[in-house]
Enzyme design. Structure first.
Site, short mmCIF file in Angstrom:
data_model
loop_
_atom_site.label_atom_id
_atom_site.label_comp_id
_atom_site.label_asym_id
_atom_site.label_seq_id
_atom_site.Cartn_x
_atom_site.Cartn_y
_atom_site.Cartn_z
CB THR A 101 -16.25 8.77 -81.93
OG1 THR A 101 -16.05 10.20 -82.30
CG2 THR A 101 -17.60 8.46 -82.14
NE ARG A 106 -0.76 -13.01 -101.49
CZ ARG A 106 0.24 -13.12 -102.24
NH1 ARG A 106 0.45 -13.58 -103.55
NH2 ARG A 106 1.54 -12.78 -101.51
CG ASP A 119 -11.91 11.79 -85.02
OD1 ASP A 119 -12.65 10.97 -85.28
OD2 ASP A 119 -10.87 11.73 -84.18
CD GLU A 120 -11.23 14.90 -90.92
OE1 GLU A 120 -11.91 13.93 -90.86
OE2 GLU A 120 -9.91 14.52 -91.31
N GLY A 121 -15.90 15.38 -88.92
CA GLY A 121 -17.16 15.92 -88.88
C GLY A 121 -18.02 14.74 -90.21
CE LYS A 122 -13.99 10.62 -91.70
NZ LYS A 122 -13.23 11.37 -90.65
CD GLN A 145 -9.49 5.37 -90.44
OE1 GLN A 145 -9.45 4.85 -91.50
NE2 GLN A 145 -10.27 4.82 -89.52
CG ASN A 163 -9.71 2.29 -87.89
OD1 ASN A 163 -10.66 2.20 -88.40
ND2 ASN A 163 -8.52 2.51 -88.65
CG ASP A 206 -19.81 25.28 -83.63
OD1 ASP A 206 -19.55 24.50 -84.70
OD2 ASP A 206 -20.15 24.64 -82.61
N GLY A 222 -14.80 6.37 -86.02
CA GLY A 222 -15.95 6.58 -85.04
C GLY A 222 -16.73 7.89 -85.82
CG HIS A 223 -17.58 8.25 -89.33
ND1 HIS A 223 -17.64 7.51 -90.58
CD2 HIS A 223 -16.37 8.38 -88.97
CE1 HIS A 223 -16.29 7.39 -91.01
NE2 HIS A 223 -15.85 7.71 -90.27
P1 GDP Z 1 -15.83 12.02 -88.22
O1 GDP Z 1 -15.20 10.71 -87.50
O2 GDP Z 1 -15.16 12.71 -89.20
O3 GDP Z 1 -17.23 11.25 -88.38
O4 GDP Z 1 -16.10 12.74 -86.78
P2 GDP Z 1 -16.67 12.27 -85.36
O5 GDP Z 1 -18.06 12.18 -85.33
O6 GDP Z 1 -15.45 11.65 -84.92
O7 GDP Z 1 -16.21 13.76 -84.50
C1 GDP Z 1 -16.59 15.06 -85.07
C2 GDP Z 1 -17.50 15.43 -83.53
O8 GDP Z 1 -18.07 16.92 -83.80
C3 GDP Z 1 -18.81 14.74 -83.38
O9 GDP Z 1 -18.95 14.72 -82.09
C4 GDP Z 1 -19.86 15.59 -84.06
O10 GDP Z 1 -21.25 15.35 -83.28
C5 GDP Z 1 -19.11 17.17 -83.85
N1 GDP Z 1 -19.63 17.83 -84.93
C6 GDP Z 1 -19.65 17.61 -86.31
N2 GDP Z 1 -20.01 18.92 -86.83
C7 GDP Z 1 -19.93 19.82 -85.82
C8 GDP Z 1 -20.02 21.39 -85.92
O11 GDP Z 1 -20.20 21.87 -86.98
N3 GDP Z 1 -19.89 21.78 -84.83
C9 GDP Z 1 -19.58 21.09 -83.57
N4 GDP Z 1 -19.63 21.94 -82.62
N5 GDP Z 1 -19.53 19.93 -83.37
C10 GDP Z 1 -19.73 19.06 -84.85
P1 IMO Z 2 -12.19 8.63 -88.05
O1 IMO Z 2 -13.03 7.87 -89.33
C1 IMO Z 2 -8.90 9.86 -85.67
C2 IMO Z 2 -5.58 6.87 -85.74
C3 IMO Z 2 -5.28 6.56 -84.50
C4 IMO Z 2 -3.79 6.30 -84.72
C5 IMO Z 2 -3.70 5.94 -86.01
C6 IMO Z 2 -3.59 4.24 -86.30
O2 IMO Z 2 -13.43 8.59 -86.96
O3 IMO Z 2 -12.00 9.93 -88.40
P2 IMO Z 2 -5.23 2.45 -86.18
O4 IMO Z 2 -6.00 1.85 -85.01
O5 IMO Z 2 -5.91 2.80 -87.31
O6 IMO Z 2 -4.08 1.35 -86.55
O7 IMO Z 2 -4.45 3.73 -85.66
O8 IMO Z 2 -4.85 6.50 -86.54
N1 IMO Z 2 -7.01 6.69 -86.17
C7 IMO Z 2 -7.84 7.71 -86.13
N2 IMO Z 2 -8.12 9.13 -85.68
N3 IMO Z 2 -10.11 9.32 -86.19
C8 IMO Z 2 -10.15 8.06 -86.92
O9 IMO Z 2 -11.19 7.80 -87.65
C9 IMO Z 2 -9.11 7.37 -86.81
N4 IMO Z 2 -8.87 5.90 -86.99
C10 IMO Z 2 -7.76 5.92 -86.70
O10 IMO Z 2 -5.56 7.13 -83.37
O11 IMO Z 2 -3.23 7.37 -84.32
MG MG Z 3 -14.32 10.05 -85.81
#
Ligand code: GDP
Ligand code: IMO
Ligand code: MG
Length: 422
Positions: free
Chosen positions: A296, A141, A12-15, A221, A37, A330, A39-40
């Site tokens: 997400t 397998r 959830d870094e914002g990939k 992840q 698992n 921000d 959510g982007h």
């Molecule tokens: P991902 O799993 O790494 O793709 O990240 P997620 O989409 O799960 O979570 C990132 C969240 O931060 C999303 O709601 C994005 O819309 C939001 N986001 C991404 N970049 C930024 C940013 O620079 N600032 C803010 N405020 N939100 C951001």
């Molecule tokens: P994105 O791609 C954040 C976490 C789950 C749990 C652990 C194992 O959006 O960054 P799993 O269902 O994979 O067996 O769960 O990993 N987890 C994530 N946390 N972002 C994700 O994906 C994740 N995908 C799995 O919350 O702790």
């Molecule tokens: Mg995510």
């Protein structure tokens, strides 16, 4: 040109946002591991796309691919295709391909994931999407591949072999095994719907690179959720690091040109496991509210904390980042002072690198340095020089700690809220 993008923390870094933006410069964008698992999020103006399986490059002209290292829930994928169609984005076999060897997540994997998690005394906090159990079947397998699902006879033969064993496994954990056979007709339909997308991803990628076209590999992840190098056992079931991209996609490491680490300006984690800089009080709430830190995929509140240099240093080792993108800068606006965890205290020693074992990481006490905050809204900054000095200093300090330069700074969720730092 072959670029790999991975998360440097706990996901959830914002990939999604960064992949969407970079995709305009690539011919192919490919997801290499994980499943739904993930959510982007991609936000363009008033439209928000929450993508779990479809690569975040979908809005660009690039061809998008799902590689054979992904575990695929076909129902979720078809819903996503439908969601995009309703938004005016047509997913055709010319636009999108899925590797024939991609493992299918079956309803029994989801059932087993839930039952196993319920039974655990120390929970992992899985997303309950069947991810781990689908990977178990790949390793043992006993997987159903997309190519099996796509041809009814092969699928029914596979289920003939597997059904009894899966029923037994569910019953052993006290679950209802009816799900195993009940799902077969629906899955046969999914197979027919997905058959047109079958492709050989390794071949496509290598051919593309041979002919001078560019490939962007999108990780899911983050480094510390990596199956082997993450904070075991609180991890996911795949290799989330850059080397994983090569192995999962069948592209040799000598072809990699660039590895981009996505680094959130602070840290979050969903699910269980150590998070040394976690903030429970006002700061944690503020980061969660300002950053919209709710999962997400599952909607769970994310645990929030200060930037953790030891963990991010390790992510740099695990991935050999050639550059980083710092996201969500921000969100720190208005917090003063801002803390950076530069090391830990463990057993009366100061360390700058995380201990190998999660049990030791859980005992680490962060050592912080304080940095001045800033008040001015930075969400419309167009370049590094638009940032207040304190925000510039914060970015520079992260670069200095990691020894990697931040080429991209993201200052809001929208596609426009980004600039290239140098
Ligand atoms: P991902 O799993 O790494 O793709 O990240 P997620 O989409 O799960 O979570 C990132 C969240 O931060 C999303 O709601 C994005 O819309 C939001 N986001 C991404 N970049 C930024 C940013 O620079 N600032 C803010 N405020 N939100 C951001
Ligand atoms: P994105 O791609 C954040 C976490 C789950 C749990 C652990 C194992 O959006 O960054 P799993 O269902 O994979 O067996 O769960 O990993 N987890 C994530 N946390 N972002 C994700 O994906 C994740 N995908 C799995 O919350 O702790
Ligand atoms: Mg995510």
């Amino acid at each position: 040109m072959f670029t790999i993008i991975t998360g440097a923390q706990f996901g959830d870094e914002g990939k999604g946002k960064i992949v969407d933006i970079l995709s305009k410069d690539y011919d192919l964008v490919v997801r290499f591991q994980g499943g739904n698992n993930a959510g982007h999020t991609v936000i363009v103006g008033d439209d928000t796309y929450k993508l779990h399986l479809i690569p975040s490059g979908v809005l660009a002209d690039a061809r998008i691919l799902i590689g054979p290292g992904v575990v695929l829930d076909p129902g979720v994928l078809l819903q996503e295709i439908e969601m995009l169609k309703n938004a005016g984005i047509r997913i055709t076999p010319e636009k999108f391909g899925i590797d024939a060897k991609t493992s299918i997540i079956m309803p029994y994997h989801i059932e087993l994931d839930k039952l196993r998690e319920q039974e655990r005394t120390r929970k992992i906090g899985t997303t309950a999407r069947g991810i781990g159990f689908a990977y178990i079947d790949k390793i043992s397998r006993d997987e159903v591949r997309l190519v099996d699902l796509a041809y009814e006879d092969a699928f029914l033969a596979a289920m003939d072999e597997l059904a009894v064993r899966k029923e037994r496994a569910i019953e052993e954990l006290g679950g209802d095994s009816g799900v195993v056979r009940a799902s077969i007709p629906g899955y046969t339909e999914y197979g027919a719907l997905l058959r047109p997308y079958l492709t050989d991803v390794s071949y496509e990628l290598n051919r593309a690179l041979d002919s001078g076209r560019s490939v962007l590999a999108e990780g899911a992840q983050g480094a510390h959720l990596d199956l082997i190098h993450g904070t075991q056992k609180f991890v996911t079931s795949s290799s989330t690091i850059a080397g994983g991209a090569c192995a999962y996609l069948g592209v040799g490491p000598m072809r990699v040109d660039c590895v981009v680490g996505i680094v959130k300006a602070y840290i979050t984690r969903v699910g269980e496991g150590p998070l040394p800089t976690e903030q429970h009080g006002e700061v944690g709430d503020r980061l969660r509210d300002a950053g919209g830190e709710f999962g997400t995929t599952t909607g769970r509140p994310r645990r929030c904390g200060w930037f953790d240099a030891p963990l991010t240093r390790k992510a740099v080792h695990l991935n050999a980042y050639s550059e980083i993108a710092i996201t969500k800068l921000d969100v720190l606006t208005g917090i003063d002072p801002i803390r950076i965890c530069t090391g830990y205290e463990l057993d009366n020693q100061c360390i700058e690198y995380p201990p190998e074992l999660s049990s030791d990481l859980a005992r680490c006490v962060p050592v912080y340095e304080a940095m001045a905050g800033w008040d001015r809204d930075i969400s419309d900054a167009k370049g590094f020089s638009d940032l207040p000095k304190a925000a510039q200093d914060y970015v520079r300090r992260i670069e200095e700690i990691l020894g990697v330069s931040a080429k991209i700074i993201s200052i809001g969720p929208d596609r426009e809220q980004i600039f290239y730092a140098k």
